[in-house]
Design a protein around this motif. Structure first.
Motif, PDB file in Angstrom:
ATOM      1  N   VAL A  37     -19.991 149.756 146.718  1.00  0.00           N
ATOM      2  CA  VAL A  37     -20.100 148.426 147.165  1.00  0.00           C
ATOM      3  C   VAL A  37     -19.773 147.517 145.994  1.00  0.00           C
ATOM      4  O   VAL A  37     -19.056 146.730 146.119  1.00  0.00           O
ATOM      5  N   LEU A  38     -19.983 147.685 144.720  1.00  0.00           N
ATOM      6  CA  LEU A  38     -19.646 147.004 143.414  1.00  0.00           C
ATOM      7  C   LEU A  38     -18.053 147.205 143.466  1.00  0.00           C
ATOM      8  O   LEU A  38     -17.490 146.197 143.055  1.00  0.00           O
ATOM      9  N   LEU A  39     -17.487 148.252 143.667  1.00  0.00           N
ATOM     10  CA  LEU A  39     -16.044 148.337 143.478  1.00  0.00           C
ATOM     11  C   LEU A  39     -15.251 147.543 144.403  1.00  0.00           C
ATOM     12  O   LEU A  39     -14.350 146.628 144.189  1.00  0.00           O
ATOM     13  N   ASN A  40     -15.861 147.385 145.796  1.00  0.00           N
ATOM     14  CA  ASN A  40     -15.054 146.279 146.629  1.00  0.00           C
ATOM     15  C   ASN A  40     -15.522 144.903 146.378  1.00  0.00           C
ATOM     16  O   ASN A  40     -14.446 144.154 146.906  1.00  0.00           O
ATOM     17  N   ILE A  41     -16.608 144.526 145.852  1.00  0.00           N
ATOM     18  CA  ILE A  41     -16.856 143.459 145.447  1.00  0.00           C
ATOM     19  C   ILE A  41     -15.932 142.906 144.310  1.00  0.00           C
ATOM     20  O   ILE A  41     -15.190 141.913 144.384  1.00  0.00           O
ATOM     21  N   VAL A  42     -15.651 143.901 143.476  1.00  0.00           N
ATOM     22  CA  VAL A  42     -14.560 143.762 142.356  1.00  0.00           C
ATOM     23  C   VAL A  42     -13.198 143.386 142.760  1.00  0.00           C
ATOM     24  O   VAL A  42     -12.296 142.688 142.333  1.00  0.00           O
ATOM     25  N   ALA A  43     -12.976 144.145 144.022  1.00  0.00           N
ATOM     26  CA  ALA A  43     -11.647 144.183 144.611  1.00  0.00           C
ATOM     27  C   ALA A  43     -11.283 143.016 145.629  1.00  0.00           C
ATOM     28  O   ALA A  43     -10.215 142.810 145.969  1.00  0.00           O
ATOM     29  N   LEU A  44     -12.448 142.160 145.766  1.00  0.00           N
ATOM     30  CA  LEU A  44     -12.420 141.194 146.947  1.00  0.00           C
ATOM     31  C   LEU A  44     -11.032 140.334 146.655  1.00  0.00           C
ATOM     32  O   LEU A  44     -10.426 139.924 147.629  1.00  0.00           O
ATOM     33  N   PRO A  45     -10.713 139.871 145.552  1.00  0.00           N
ATOM     34  CA  PRO A  45      -9.642 138.792 145.375  1.00  0.00           C
ATOM     35  C   PRO A  45      -8.354 139.512 145.315  1.00  0.00           C
ATOM     36  O   PRO A  45      -7.553 138.518 145.514  1.00  0.00           O
ATOM     37  N   ASP A  46      -8.066 140.837 145.415  1.00  0.00           N
ATOM     38  CA  ASP A  46      -6.806 141.381 145.426  1.00  0.00           C
ATOM     39  C   ASP A  46      -6.250 141.076 146.735  1.00  0.00           C
ATOM     40  O   ASP A  46      -6.892 141.324 147.942  1.00  0.00           O
ATOM     41  N   GLY A  47      -5.013 140.607 146.831  1.00  0.00           N
ATOM     42  CA  GLY A  47      -4.246 140.377 147.857  1.00  0.00           C
ATOM     43  C   GLY A  47      -4.570 138.934 148.643  1.00  0.00           C
ATOM     44  O   GLY A  47      -4.301 138.462 149.760  1.00  0.00           O
ATOM     45  N   LEU A  48      -5.594 138.246 147.879  1.00  0.00           N
ATOM     46  CA  LEU A  48      -6.365 136.864 148.443  1.00  0.00           C
ATOM     47  C   LEU A  48      -6.041 135.602 147.386  1.00  0.00           C
ATOM     48  O   LEU A  48      -5.418 134.624 147.625  1.00  0.00           O
ATOM     49  N   GLY A  49      -6.726 135.994 146.144  1.00  0.00           N
ATOM     50  CA  GLY A  49      -6.672 134.878 145.104  1.00  0.00           C
ATOM     51  C   GLY A  49      -5.326 134.314 144.719  1.00  0.00           C
ATOM     52  O   GLY A  49      -4.974 133.203 144.620  1.00  0.00           O
ATOM     53  N   PHE A  50      -4.424 135.667 144.532  1.00  0.00           N
ATOM     54  CA  PHE A  50      -3.283 135.204 143.941  1.00  0.00           C
ATOM     55  C   PHE A  50      -2.266 134.253 144.937  1.00  0.00           C
ATOM     56  O   PHE A  50      -1.841 133.224 144.610  1.00  0.00           O
ATOM     57  N   PRO A  51      -2.126 134.953 146.248  1.00  0.00           N
ATOM     58  CA  PRO A  51      -1.207 134.546 147.099  1.00  0.00           C
ATOM     59  C   PRO A  51      -1.726 132.918 147.569  1.00  0.00           C
ATOM     60  O   PRO A  51      -0.817 132.145 147.871  1.00  0.00           O
ATOM     61  N   LEU A  52      -3.004 132.649 147.531  1.00  0.00           N
ATOM     62  CA  LEU A  52      -3.390 131.585 148.234  1.00  0.00           C
ATOM     63  C   LEU A  52      -3.332 130.370 147.122  1.00  0.00           C
ATOM     64  O   LEU A  52      -3.245 129.239 147.164  1.00  0.00           O
ATOM     65  N   TRP A  53      -3.303 130.838 145.769  1.00  0.00           N
ATOM     66  CA  TRP A  53      -3.028 130.059 144.778  1.00  0.00           C
ATOM     67  C   TRP A  53      -1.553 129.439 144.637  1.00  0.00           C
ATOM     68  O   TRP A  53      -1.256 128.338 144.513  1.00  0.00           O
ATOM     69  N   LEU A  54      -0.791 130.627 144.983  1.00  0.00           N
ATOM     70  CA  LEU A  54       0.582 130.261 145.130  1.00  0.00           C
ATOM     71  C   LEU A  54       0.933 129.397 146.125  1.00  0.00           C
ATOM     72  O   LEU A  54       1.756 128.433 146.116  1.00  0.00           O
ATOM     73  N   LYS A  55       0.260 129.410 147.316  1.00  0.00           N
ATOM     74  CA  LYS A  55       0.448 128.772 148.493  1.00  0.00           C
ATOM     75  C   LYS A  55       0.081 127.207 148.352  1.00  0.00           C
ATOM     76  O   LYS A  55       0.418 126.427 148.576  1.00  0.00           O
ATOM     77  N   ALA A  56      -1.017 127.077 147.496  1.00  0.00           N
ATOM     78  CA  ALA A  56      -1.704 125.854 147.267  1.00  0.00           C
ATOM     79  C   ALA A  56      -0.477 124.955 146.183  1.00  0.00           C
ATOM     80  O   ALA A  56      -0.724 123.814 146.043  1.00  0.00           O
ATOM     81  N   ASN A  57       0.386 125.658 145.659  1.00  0.00           N
ATOM     82  CA  ASN A  57       1.393 124.905 144.848  1.00  0.00           C
ATOM     83  C   ASN A  57       2.702 125.183 145.190  1.00  0.00           C
ATOM     84  O   ASN A  57       3.559 124.676 144.775  1.00  0.00           O
ATOM     85  N   TYR A  58       2.728 125.089 146.828  1.00  0.00           N
ATOM     86  CA  TYR A  58       3.989 125.115 147.571  1.00  0.00           C
ATOM     87  C   TYR A  58       4.090 123.585 148.092  1.00  0.00           C
ATOM     88  O   TYR A  58       2.959 123.303 148.628  1.00  0.00           O
ATOM     89  N   PRO A  59       5.121 122.961 148.201  1.00  0.00           N
ATOM     90  CA  PRO A  59       6.446 123.420 147.479  1.00  0.00           C
ATOM     91  C   PRO A  59       6.577 123.040 146.055  1.00  0.00           C
ATOM     92  O   PRO A  59       7.842 123.113 145.826  1.00  0.00           O
ATOM     93  N   GLU A  60       5.726 122.003 145.419  1.00  0.00           N
ATOM     94  CA  GLU A  60       5.917 121.564 144.104  1.00  0.00           C
ATOM     95  C   GLU A  60       6.313 122.560 143.361  1.00  0.00           C
ATOM     96  O   GLU A  60       7.374 122.422 142.363  1.00  0.00           O
ATOM     97  N   ARG A  61       5.693 123.788 143.246  1.00  0.00           N
ATOM     98  CA  ARG A  61       6.224 124.941 142.002  1.00  0.00           C
ATOM     99  C   ARG A  61       7.012 126.000 142.655  1.00  0.00           C
ATOM    100  O   ARG A  61       7.658 126.382 142.044  1.00  0.00           O
ATOM    101  N   TYR A  62       6.267 126.525 143.545  1.00  0.00           N
ATOM    102  CA  TYR A  62       6.752 127.676 144.173  1.00  0.00           C
ATOM    103  C   TYR A  62       7.128 127.553 145.617  1.00  0.00           C
ATOM    104  O   TYR A  62       6.664 126.642 146.538  1.00  0.00           O
ATOM    105  N   SER A  63       8.470 128.247 145.990  1.00  0.00           N
ATOM    106  CA  SER A  63       8.977 128.300 147.375  1.00  0.00           C
ATOM    107  C   SER A  63       8.253 129.100 148.153  1.00  0.00           C
ATOM    108  O   SER A  63       7.453 129.918 147.842  1.00  0.00           O
ATOM    109  N   GLU A  64       8.708 129.125 149.497  1.00  0.00           N
ATOM    110  CA  GLU A  64       7.981 129.833 150.479  1.00  0.00           C
ATOM    111  C   GLU A  64       8.353 131.332 150.143  1.00  0.00           C
ATOM    112  O   GLU A  64       7.435 132.394 150.459  1.00  0.00           O
ATOM    113  N   THR A  65       9.605 131.602 149.673  1.00  0.00           N
ATOM    114  CA  THR A  65       9.965 133.098 149.229  1.00  0.00           C
ATOM    115  C   THR A  65       9.190 133.658 148.015  1.00  0.00           C
ATOM    116  O   THR A  65       8.735 134.576 148.074  1.00  0.00           O
ATOM    117  N   ASN A  66       8.893 132.807 146.958  1.00  0.00           N
ATOM    118  CA  ASN A  66       8.155 132.931 146.055  1.00  0.00           C
ATOM    119  C   ASN A  66       6.879 133.320 146.389  1.00  0.00           C
ATOM    120  O   ASN A  66       5.975 134.342 145.654  1.00  0.00           O
TER     121      ASN A  66
END
Length: 514
Positions: free
Chosen positions: A301-330
């Protein structure tokens, strides 16, 4: 048995050991041998017949389950990639719809896992993985046809239903073929296949968006789902012929000779892995009176709580900085770096677990998580350091890989308990994910997820100290079961075989207790 006799018995043994060993031995002479064994999986001290058997098992079982789970990770990860490349706008998939769809996937996963994983010990279960993979492959195709969020919700639930028993069943299967100093590396490779699937998914969605948008009247994100299905279904069909299931179920596969099959079973008996018995309600009482299910469920249970941001936090942060800093491909490609970090971390830390104690590697992982998540919770940190923290999130697969191997070894003395603990712990953690996804990491809070990162930091702190409990638990089991040879209740002496006494499994003079 003398060394000259060992040297002569290089042919496949025709007899089966009637005893069950109970050892956690590792065959290394020096500390640096552990690093050598990351790359040399078939050392010279192995007898030729044992080396040949391991080569076969790796080729037909490990390669297949890795290919299968690669497609599962591809199918699972692609929803986030589709979300950031047009699906959100095209089917009005806004608000917390992404979090809801992930929770419904978890709900389907739980429903099937609770029952399905217990059947992995049954003789017919070798066909379970190919059948379920075929079903989820077809359902993956169907995601390209969705027009509303509710349609996608239904498909994600059904895909979770098909995928539920797969992970614990594969881990159980690996634990029924490999000994203590073999299993962690194989589970590591299996887990890496999942990371590679997530990594490749970003490139696949990016390529589909760039090159196939508008082809056949379909958007690029829809082509991503279609290509996923094209990968999945053929691999599933190969499984009906190649995949043998557990060592007890493999008697009729074409690539395993009868003598090899008997020897494979005797290896695992010597390593303390018991054969399955009958399923009964007494199993529940037996399991819950032992420490394994309680500890590993809490840890998972704790392992999955620790893993929750994987595949979520980073791409959505990149998306929030599109298109000013990162392109759709990035936005699609950069999360693959996080997966690559996870692959390297698993190879080193989980790979070394076959040769050394697992506890230092678990500690290193949790300390890195504490640093990463506490920094992301603060949020106002330099961009370069934020990238470093997001890369550390890829280490979550190290926990999964090591603990999967640990369950196989800690529960090796009871086949039904081993299957139950693998399935139950994962099912409970997925049940928690139904609401933790929404409460701790709601899409509307993206990309900061302040509460989520605080919760993940707390989970990592608890996980840093929890392995102490399992260390004492394993010491308790050694006292209860003792060491050396324990009679196997599931074996009966065969009076027709006067030589049924022992089987040579390589040069055991190199064993070092860990």
């Amino acid at each position: 048995m003398s060394e000259d006799i060992i040297e002569k018995k290089e042919s496949i043994p025709t007899i089966v050991s009637r005893d069950v060993g109970d050892t956690e031995a590792v065959r290394i002479d020096h500390w640096y041998d552990g690093f050598v064994r990351l790359f040399i999986w078939y050392p010279p001290y192995l007898a030729k017949y044992e080396k040949k058997l391991l080569l076969k098992v790796d080729f037909f079982i490990l390669v297949y389950v890795c290919a299968s789970y690669f497609t599962k990770a591809l199918d699972k990860s692609n929803i986030t990639n589709a979300y950031v490349t047009g699906m959100k706008e095209e089917i009005n998939f806004g608000g917390n719809d992404l979090a809801y769809s992930k929770s419904l996937y978890s709900a389907g996963y739980i429903v099937s896992m609770c029952c399905g994983v217990m059947f992995v010990t049954r003789p017919w279960a070798r066909f379970m993985l190919p059948v379920l993979e075929t079903i989820w492959g077809v359902l993956t195709f169907c995601q390209a046809a969705v027009k509303t969020p509710s349609q996608l919700y239904a498909l994600r639930f059904l895909i979770g239903l098909a995928e539920g028993p797969i992970f614990p069943s594969i881990v159980y299967t690996l634990g029924s073929w490999y000994k203590r100093d073999e299993v962690y590396r194989r589970v590591m490779v299996f887990s890496i296949s999942s990371s590679l699937g997530g990594m490749f998914s970003g490139f696949l969605q990016s390529a589909a968006y760039t090159n196939l948008s508008g082809k056949g009247g379909l958007s690029g994100w829809k082509w991503g789902f279609i290509i996923d299905g094209i990968f999945t279904v053929p691999i599933a069909l190969f499984g009906f012929v190649l995949f043998p299931g557990t060592v007890e179920q493999a008697g009729k596969v074409f690539w395993l000779k009868p003598q090899e099959w008997e020897f494979a079973k005797s290896r695992m008996r010597q390593s303390g892995v018991r054969e399955p018995t009958k399923l009964s309600l007494e199993l529940v009482k037996r399991v819950f009176l032992r420490w394994h299910v309680h500890y590993f469920t809490a840890f998972w249970v704790l392992l999955n709580i620790v893993a929750l941001p994987d595949g979520l936090g980073f791409p959505l942060w990149l998306k929030a900085n599109y298109p000013e800093r990162y392109s759709e491909t990035n936005v699609n490609n950069y999360p693959s770096i996080q997966s690559a970090v996870g692959v390297v971390a698993q190879f080193v830390l989980a790979g070394l677990s076959d040769s050394f104690s697992i506890y230092p590697f678990l500690s290193i992982t949790q300390i890195l998580f504490i640093i990463s998540y506490s920094s992301l919770a603060a949020w106002n940190i330099p961009i370069g350091y934020r990238w470093f923290c997001f890369m550390i999130v890829g280490f979550d697969s190290v926990n999964q890989s090591i603990v999967s191997g640990q369950i196989n070894r800690s529960c090796r003395r009871d086949a039904e308990e081993r299957a139950f603990v693998l399935g139950f712990s994962d099912a409970v953690s997925q049940a928690m994910n139904i609401w933790t996804n929404i409460v701790f990491y709601p899409t509307e809070d993206a990309p900061k997820f302040h509460l989520g990162y605080i919760i993940s930091t707390v989970a990592a702190v608890i996980m840093l100290f929890m392995p102490i409990l399992s260390w004492y638990g394993d010491r308790w089991d050694e006292k209860v079961y003792g060491s050396g040879v324990v009679p196997a209740e599931s074996h009966e002496e065969d009076s027709s075989d006067p030589e049924a006494a022992e089987v040579v499994a390589g040069d055991e003079s190199k064993l070092i207790e860990t």
